[in-house]
Scaffold this active site. Structure first.
Site, PDB file in Angstrom:
ATOM      1  N   GLU A 197      32.118  24.651 -53.189  1.00  0.00           N
ATOM      2  CA  GLU A 197      33.650  24.116 -52.952  1.00  0.00           C
ATOM      3  C   GLU A 197      33.351  22.782 -52.831  1.00  0.00           C
ATOM      4  O   GLU A 197      32.835  22.379 -51.706  1.00  0.00           O
ATOM      5  CB  GLU A 197      34.200  24.933 -51.921  1.00  0.00           C
ATOM      6  CG  GLU A 197      35.680  24.388 -51.754  1.00  0.00           C
ATOM      7  CD  GLU A 197      36.238  25.119 -50.464  1.00  0.00           C
ATOM      8  OE1 GLU A 197      36.679  26.517 -50.372  1.00  0.00           O
ATOM      9  OE2 GLU A 197      36.454  24.509 -49.452  1.00  0.00           O
TER      10      GLU A 197
ATOM     11  N   TYR B   5      39.314  37.662 -44.699  1.00  0.00           N
ATOM     12  CA  TYR B   5      38.489  37.211 -43.601  1.00  0.00           C
ATOM     13  C   TYR B   5      38.026  38.114 -42.762  1.00  0.00           C
ATOM     14  O   TYR B   5      38.438  39.108 -42.264  1.00  0.00           O
ATOM     15  CB  TYR B   5      40.179  36.697 -42.517  1.00  0.00           C
ATOM     16  CG  TYR B   5      40.927  35.726 -43.345  1.00  0.00           C
ATOM     17  CD1 TYR B   5      40.641  34.510 -43.035  1.00  0.00           C
ATOM     18  CD2 TYR B   5      41.979  35.959 -44.233  1.00  0.00           C
ATOM     19  CE1 TYR B   5      41.213  33.370 -43.449  1.00  0.00           C
ATOM     20  CE2 TYR B   5      42.572  35.001 -44.817  1.00  0.00           C
ATOM     21  CZ  TYR B   5      42.466  33.655 -44.457  1.00  0.00           C
ATOM     22  OH  TYR B   5      43.092  32.672 -45.243  1.00  0.00           O
TER      23      TYR B   5
ATOM     24  N   HIS C 211      42.410  36.839 -40.020  1.00  0.00           N
ATOM     25  CA  HIS C 211      43.119  35.742 -40.018  1.00  0.00           C
ATOM     26  C   HIS C 211      43.752  35.736 -38.665  1.00  0.00           C
ATOM     27  O   HIS C 211      44.094  36.615 -38.164  1.00  0.00           O
ATOM     28  CB  HIS C 211      44.033  35.888 -41.138  1.00  0.00           C
ATOM     29  CG  HIS C 211      44.742  34.615 -41.317  1.00  0.00           C
ATOM     30  ND1 HIS C 211      46.115  34.329 -40.678  1.00  0.00           N
ATOM     31  CD2 HIS C 211      44.543  33.404 -41.900  1.00  0.00           C
ATOM     32  CE1 HIS C 211      46.578  33.237 -41.152  1.00  0.00           C
ATOM     33  NE2 HIS C 211      45.494  32.414 -41.775  1.00  0.00           N
TER      34      HIS C 211
ATOM     35  N   LYS D  50      29.105  15.752 -48.439  1.00  0.00           N
ATOM     36  CA  LYS D  50      27.711  15.488 -48.749  1.00  0.00           C
ATOM     37  C   LYS D  50      27.202  16.686 -49.212  1.00  0.00           C
ATOM     38  O   LYS D  50      27.184  17.691 -48.356  1.00  0.00           O
ATOM     39  CB  LYS D  50      26.949  14.552 -47.520  1.00  0.00           C
ATOM     40  CG  LYS D  50      27.605  13.347 -47.284  1.00  0.00           C
ATOM     41  CD  LYS D  50      26.693  12.192 -47.561  1.00  0.00           C
ATOM     42  CE  LYS D  50      27.111  10.788 -47.122  1.00  0.00           C
ATOM     43  NZ  LYS D  50      28.137  10.430 -48.225  1.00  0.00           N
TER      44      LYS D  50
ATOM     45  N   ALA E  38      50.496  34.116 -49.715  1.00  0.00           N
ATOM     46  CA  ALA E  38      49.684  33.798 -50.933  1.00  0.00           C
ATOM     47  C   ALA E  38      50.264  35.367 -51.849  1.00  0.00           C
ATOM     48  O   ALA E  38      50.215  35.141 -53.199  1.00  0.00           O
ATOM     49  CB  ALA E  38      48.212  34.289 -50.303  1.00  0.00           C
TER      50      ALA E  38
ATOM     51  N   THR F  79      39.290  22.229 -53.531  1.00  0.00           N
ATOM     52  CA  THR F  79      40.246  22.579 -52.672  1.00  0.00           C
ATOM     53  C   THR F  79      41.688  21.632 -52.589  1.00  0.00           C
ATOM     54  O   THR F  79      41.831  20.581 -53.318  1.00  0.00           O
ATOM     55  CB  THR F  79      39.842  21.967 -51.023  1.00  0.00           C
ATOM     56  OG1 THR F  79      39.642  20.731 -50.879  1.00  0.00           O
ATOM     57  CG2 THR F  79      38.733  22.770 -50.800  1.00  0.00           C
TER      58      THR F  79
END
Ligand code: FAD
Length: 317
Positions: A19, A179, A183, A305, A144, A50
């Site tokens: 990601e 999760y 969550h 990075k 969601a 994202t």
């Protein structure tokens, strides 16, 4: 290609994916390309990009501060298109409820369809910076689950307003968040899993987990998800610790536990260079155990990075 098809085509081999975060407004996209480039040798079938919520900024004028609202990292769908084109790889934009009306989401989905984007990650989003609780945007999706329903409805040929006929339907593959350590807002693990099942029943095709450092949490989570009837792939998300500050920041933001031996090693490290190396070594061991378990994909969170992700992937793929 859909994430689920990439997994099927791999015939049980574990895939590598990661990601990335869009650059801050005003920065060059080249830096992002330079971080993606070294990871392409590990053949990621897809890369997630994202989306950041809007936030308040304070602009000083004549000694007074004027509060404005802005997005500091805009351009997720554009970045997905650029990376897809440059590296010939599937890209997955993260689509949020927070900060978008359903109409705006529909326009975004139309753009994604035109751009040949086959996968979307459907997320609620966090509260705005400085706010404690998530507030749904007026005219936007609340959870969601509602966003998954909106995307699934488009897959079925329905726009928000039925007066427009859809002659060319999309067929988005939909990812949602899971999760392993619950969550933060869920009253219990059981309640959270019930919500996850609702997202899958509404049309989600796969789950990507929040980062975790204890594989047992992931194994238990997968087991519990299977018990409640969630059969879709559950992709583990892995974050290599990179700086000492992560010891406080990651548990605070992501509501997770870290193993004591990792904490002790980081505490003893003389600088962040050493912490980065500890993070790599830990992630390699964690990933090896997940590989043995037979996870479909090892998905890495590269916040900036990518040298540490490359070091990990070199040991595994
Ligand atoms: P939901 O599934 O809507 O759940 C949110 C909470 O509401 C949970 O506690 C759930 O149990 C509960 N809930 C669900 N439905 C109901 C209901 N009907 N009634 C009552 N309670 C309910 N954030 C970003 O801002 N940008 C990103 O790009 C991003 N990417 C992410 C990628 C991954 C893989 C993960 C795991 C998270 C990501 N996040 C991102 C963070 C995410 O937006 C937050 O964790 C957010 O707080 C919850 O999003 P969700 O999609 O899980 O929400």
């Amino acid at each position: 290609m859909k994430v689920t098809d990439h997994i099927k085509n791999a015939k049980g081999d574990t895939l590598f994916s990661f990601e990335i975060v869009p650059p801050v407004k005003g920065k060059n996209i080249q830096e992002l390309y330079d971080n993606i480039d070294p990871l392409m040798e590990f053949k990621p079938p897809f890369i997630d990009v994202t989306t950041s919520r809007e936030e308040y900024v304070y602009i000083e004028k004549d000694g007074l501060f004027d509060r404005r609202i802005t997005r500091m990292r805009p351009g997720t769908v554009g970045i997905c298109a650029a990376i897809k084109h440059k590296f010939n790889v599937d890209t997955i934009p993260h689509v949020l409820c927070g900060g978008f009306t359903k109409e705006e989401t529909e326009y975004l989905l139309v753009d994604c369809h035109y751009l040949g984007i086959d996968n979307l990650m459907a997320l609620r989003g966090d509260p705005m910076k400085g706010e404690k609780y998530f507030k749904a945007t007026k005219g936007g999706n609340n959870y969601a689950f509602d966003l998954v329903k909106q995307i699934a409805a488009m897959n079925e040929g329905h726009f928000l307003h039925e007066d427009v006929e859809m002659k060319n339907r999309p067929d988005f593959c939909i990812g949602v968040a899971g999760y392993p350590e619950k969550h933060i807002e869920a009253p219990s693990m059981e309640a959270d899993l019930k919500r996850l099942k609702e997202k899958v029943d509404a049309g989600a095709d796969y789950v990507v987990t929040q980062m975790f450092f204890d594989n047992q949490r992931y194994f238990k989570f997968v087991e519990a998800a299977r018990e409640v009837g969630i059969t879709v792939p559950i992709i583990p998300g892995i974050k290599p610790v990179a700086v000492k500050r992560h010891l406080q920041m990651l548990p605070q933001v992501f509501w997770l536990d870290m193993p004591q031996h990792l904490i002790s090693a980081i505490e003893k490290a003389k600088d962040n260079k050493e912490v980065r190396q500890i993070g790599v070594e830990f992630a390699v061991q964690q990933s090896k155990e997940l590989l043995d378990y037979g996870v479909p994909v090892l998905h890495y969170y590269s916040m900036g990075k990518s040298d540490n992700i490359k070091a990990i992937a070199s040991e595994l793929f």
